[in-house]
Design an enzyme around this catalytic site. Structure first.
Site, PDB file in Angstrom:
ATOM      1  N   ASP A 413       0.823  -1.206   0.000  1.00 23.18           N
ATOM      2  CA  ASP A 413       0.000   0.000   0.000  1.00 23.18           C
ATOM      3  C   ASP A 413       0.862   1.264   0.000  1.00 23.18           C
ATOM      4  OD1 ASP A 413      -2.326   1.486   0.106  1.00 23.18           O
ATOM      5  OD2 ASP A 413      -3.157   0.400   1.807  1.00 23.18           O
ATOM      6  N   ASP A 483     -10.593   1.840  -3.362  1.00 24.37           N
ATOM      7  CA  ASP A 483     -11.117   1.653  -2.003  1.00 24.37           C
ATOM      8  C   ASP A 483     -12.635   1.719  -2.001  1.00 24.37           C
ATOM      9  OD1 ASP A 483      -8.802   1.237  -0.661  1.00 24.37           O
ATOM     10  OD2 ASP A 483      -8.695   3.210   0.290  1.00 24.37           O
TER      11      ASP A 483
HETATM   12  C1  GLA Z   1      -5.686   1.848   2.264  1.00 24.67           C
HETATM   13  C2  GLA Z   1      -6.057   0.679   1.375  1.00 24.67           C
HETATM   14  C3  GLA Z   1      -7.138  -0.122   2.040  1.00 24.67           C
HETATM   15  C4  GLA Z   1      -6.641  -0.615   3.383  1.00 24.67           C
HETATM   16  C5  GLA Z   1      -6.192   0.554   4.241  1.00 24.67           C
HETATM   17  C6  GLA Z   1      -5.498   0.086   5.504  1.00 24.67           C
HETATM   18  O1  GLA Z   1      -6.728   2.755   2.360  1.00 24.67           O
HETATM   19  O2  GLA Z   1      -6.435   1.110   0.108  1.00 24.67           O
HETATM   20  O3  GLA Z   1      -7.508  -1.208   1.229  1.00 24.67           O
HETATM   21  O4  GLA Z   1      -5.580  -1.522   3.194  1.00 24.67           O
HETATM   22  O5  GLA Z   1      -5.285   1.394   3.542  1.00 24.67           O
HETATM   23  O6  GLA Z   1      -5.069   1.114   6.285  1.00 24.67           O
END
Ligand code: GLA
Length: 665
Positions: A413, A483
């Site tokens: 990420d 997301d």
């Molecule tokens: C980001 C990612 C999510 C999740 C969060 C965790 O927003 O896109 O899928 O993994 O971080 O903090």
């Protein structure tokens, strides 16, 4: 009557009388910006050179490609500019890149060096670009071009959700299935720029390359600077064919060949079900349920490492929290694997929380000016990947976790953009190199980790699809598309993403309702029907679901497994446009024997129009049987008369049709 300002230029200079957008801009230490490159010669050879430290379209054997290198020289400054063009066997693809060599005695600053410039005599095109934001990635923006200079780009340190390093050119009458289309995309994951310029005499110029804002690279004598590679493609049959060309290239020659053509596991991810509230007991319970429903990969998202109970701390301290995992990670991982589930884990390697052991020990490992407190975003700072010690630390700490838990999948990420562009690791004259060196540092880490763990799938994520580009695809064969897990919002996001990326590269998850991003209620069936047009996962607390919902998920998984090859690797067609009320996508298996049609109605309407969907790419003469009703249709009928969809009543309803081609008797 000769003027550089009016002709088509291959790689335009900034100081020689072509007043359109230049392809490069250099400057001597004395501030002199004048350069004069002229043609020196060329070579043509089989195959292609690798681009040092950068992703590129792979060539596995020299017979697959042929390269042309044009040498340009500024014989006053003793600079050489090499323009490389590679063509690929049997594909409408040209890749290009530019390389500057300093053969002189004096350093020179590179203020701009594009990966390609392409001038068209016929400037009569419409422009297609992709724009968006977090939870709203990859919207199509198509507009005519007048006498304009259209600029796209990112200065965020990542390719970004706001803009994509992509330019499309289409004729006014080009549709998904007919008309001419060009597509250009940069294999680069950092700040980039692109321009489309219609000149005084109606010619068109397009360019893509590293963002020149905040960029200034000091090229010392004997040094070489390599610009990233760009992929150029063309379709004579609309945007679907253009996308299919990209998809094919990405699977065959960009993704890590270890995974490129392998069916990907169906995963359950802990994030939306548990957020930071995870421990070995609730995770194990989720794993047991996942195992029963047929899942293959169990992914522990954020929250597993030392004191990470919210997004306020601990990034950088990549060791398991023993309060949450009292029996130790190794044991826990073994229990998960004993359920016949592969184990995956989340990292956000490029970041550090001010409240972390890592930051306390290495406050200078972050990107910041020594004068100011750096700007926080999501309570975190960005590590300085130009520093080799930082890269070493990341490779070691991530490797330890992968080895300890025999991890098969890593979600990588990146949740904030770059500010405070200063590095204590670089000299005063090199500060303008930081943003690009950051990306090179990232590629170096990814190269080392993917070499060291050839069997680990790395999934790219940057708050969803915030860094979904061809550069990342080279290292990570799949990306968390967004997301936003709302099925209806996803229609637009996946539709736009499919312009460039194949289904197998797009991570799509079924999540809970009310949807956590939008609060919308959609049927479980529709959540699956949208997610199945890609690389399937689930992201909800399975344990809490009713028996009925569990049974439905189990049968969705069985269905997906049966057609997984087609879902992930079939030829993809957009049959509608993103704004239509009824969205339909079609996927045809590689061998042409299976045809999957996904139809989703956004809203019920009192003005009912019978939806007739014209399928694409079928065999006109063959018969295709609806798997459910056993009705058979001839290919030409499905394509030219179309399939009449029975009336769909309700909002957010959907249906997946499977047709099997009947064997000739
Ligand atoms: C980001 C990612 C999510 C999740 C969060 C965790 O927003 O896109 O899928 O993994 O971080 O903090």
């Amino acid at each position: 009557s000769f003027s550089l300002d009016t002709i088509l230029n291959e790689f335009p200079d900034s100081q020689s009388g072509d007043f359109r957008t230049p392809a490069y801009q250099l400057e001597g230490l004395d501030g002199d910006p004048v350069t004069r490159f002229s043609y020196q010669g060329y070579e043509i050879h089989k195959g292609k050179e690798k681009l040092a430290g950068l992703p590129y379209v792979r060539v596995f054997d020299d017979s697959q490609a042929e390269s042309l290198i044009i040498h340009l020289k500024d014989s006053v400054r003793q600079l050489e500019l090499d323009l490389t063009y590679t063509i690929y066997d049997d594909q409408p693809i040209i890749t290009r890149s530019a390389k500057l060599l300093n053969l002189g005695q004096e350093p020179v600053y590179i203020k701009k060096l594009m990966s390609y410039n392409l001038d068209f005599l016929d400037g009569d095109w419409e422009v297609v670009t992709l724009y968006g934001s977090h939870i709203n990635e990859k919207n199509l923006n198509r507009r005519p071009i007048q006498s304009d200079l259209i600029k796209i780009g990112s200065t965020r340190g990542t390719s970004s959700p706001q803009s994509s390093p992509f330019i499309g050119l289409v004729k006014a009458d080009t549709t998904e299935n007919s008309g001419e289309a060009y597509g250009f995309t940069l294999m680069y994951s950092g700040s980039f720029e692109g321009s489309i310029e219609k000149s005084q005499y109606g010619t068109l110029r397009t360019q893509l390359g590293i963002q020149s804002k905040n960029f200034k690279w000091l090229l010392e004598p004997e040094e070489v600077f390599q610009a990233p590679e760009v992929i150029l493609t063309y379709s004579d049959k609309g945007l679907n064919k253009l996308s299919q060309g990209f998809h094919r290239l990405f699977v065959n020659q960009v993704m890590n060949p270890q995974f490129a053509k392998k069916e990907r596991p169906i995963l359950i991810n802990s994030w939306e079900g548990h957020y930071f509230d995870i421990d070995e007991d609730n995770l194990y319970e989720l794993a047991v349920e996942s195992h029963k429903l047929g899942f293959e990969l169990f992914v522990i998202d954020d929250g597993w490492f030392k004191k990470r109970n919210s997004d306020r701390s601990s990034l950088g301290d990549w060791v398991f929290d023993d309060k949450k995992f009292p029996s130790g990670f190794e044991k826990f991982a073994a229990r998960i694997r004993a359920l016949n589930l592969k184990l995956g884990i989340w990292f956000e390697p490029e970041m550090v929380s001010p409240d972390s052991e890592l930051y306390r020990h290495h406050p200078n490992w972050v990107i910041k000016s020594w004068r100011y407190e750096p700007i926080l975003s999501r309570n975190q700072l960005v590590l300085d990947l130009t520093n080799p010690n930082v890269r070493e630390y990341l490779v070691d700490s991530i490797s330890n976790v992968i080895e300890e838990g025999e991890v098969s999948y890593v979600k990588w990420d990146m949740n904030r953009h770059l500010t405070d562009l200063y590095s204590v690791n670089l000299g005063a004259a090199q500060q303008g190199e930081l943003s690009h060196r950051y990306v090179l540092g990232l590629y170096d880490i990814l190269e080392r980790l993917t070499q060291r763990f050839p069997n680990v799938i790395f999934e790219n994520c940057s708050s969803g699809g915030g860094r979904f580009d061809a550069g990342m695809l080279y290292y990570m064969p799949q990306t968390w598309t967004s997301d936003n897990t709302d099925a209806i919002a996803r229609l637009q996001i996946q539709n736009g993403t499919s312009l460039l990326f194949p289904q197998v590269a797009m991570g799509n998850h079924v999540s809970d309702i009310p949807n956590h991003q939008l609060g919308r209620l959609t049927p479980l069936e529709t959540r699956f029907n949208v997610a199945c047009a890609g690389n399937l996962g689930y992201e909800l607390d399975l344990v809490r679901l009713s028996d009925e919902e569990k049974a439905a998920i189990k049968s969705q998984i069985t269905f997906y497994k049966k057609y997984r090859k087609t879902f992930q690797f079939g030829k993809f067609y957009r049959l509608s446009s993103a704004n239509d009320n009824i969205i339909s996508w079609q996927i045809v298996s590689q061998d042409g024997n299976q045809v999957i049609l996904i139809v989703v109605q956004k809203m019920a309407s009192n003005v009912y129009k019978v939806p007739i969907i014209h399928l694409q790419g079928l065999d006109e003469e063959a018969f295709y049987q609806n798997r459910e009703t056993k009705e058979a249709f001839c290919g030409d009928e499905l394509m030219y008369s179309g399939l009449t969809i029975p009336r769909m009543k309700g909002d957010y309803i959907s249906k997946v049709y499977v047709f099997e081609k009947l064997k000739e008797e």
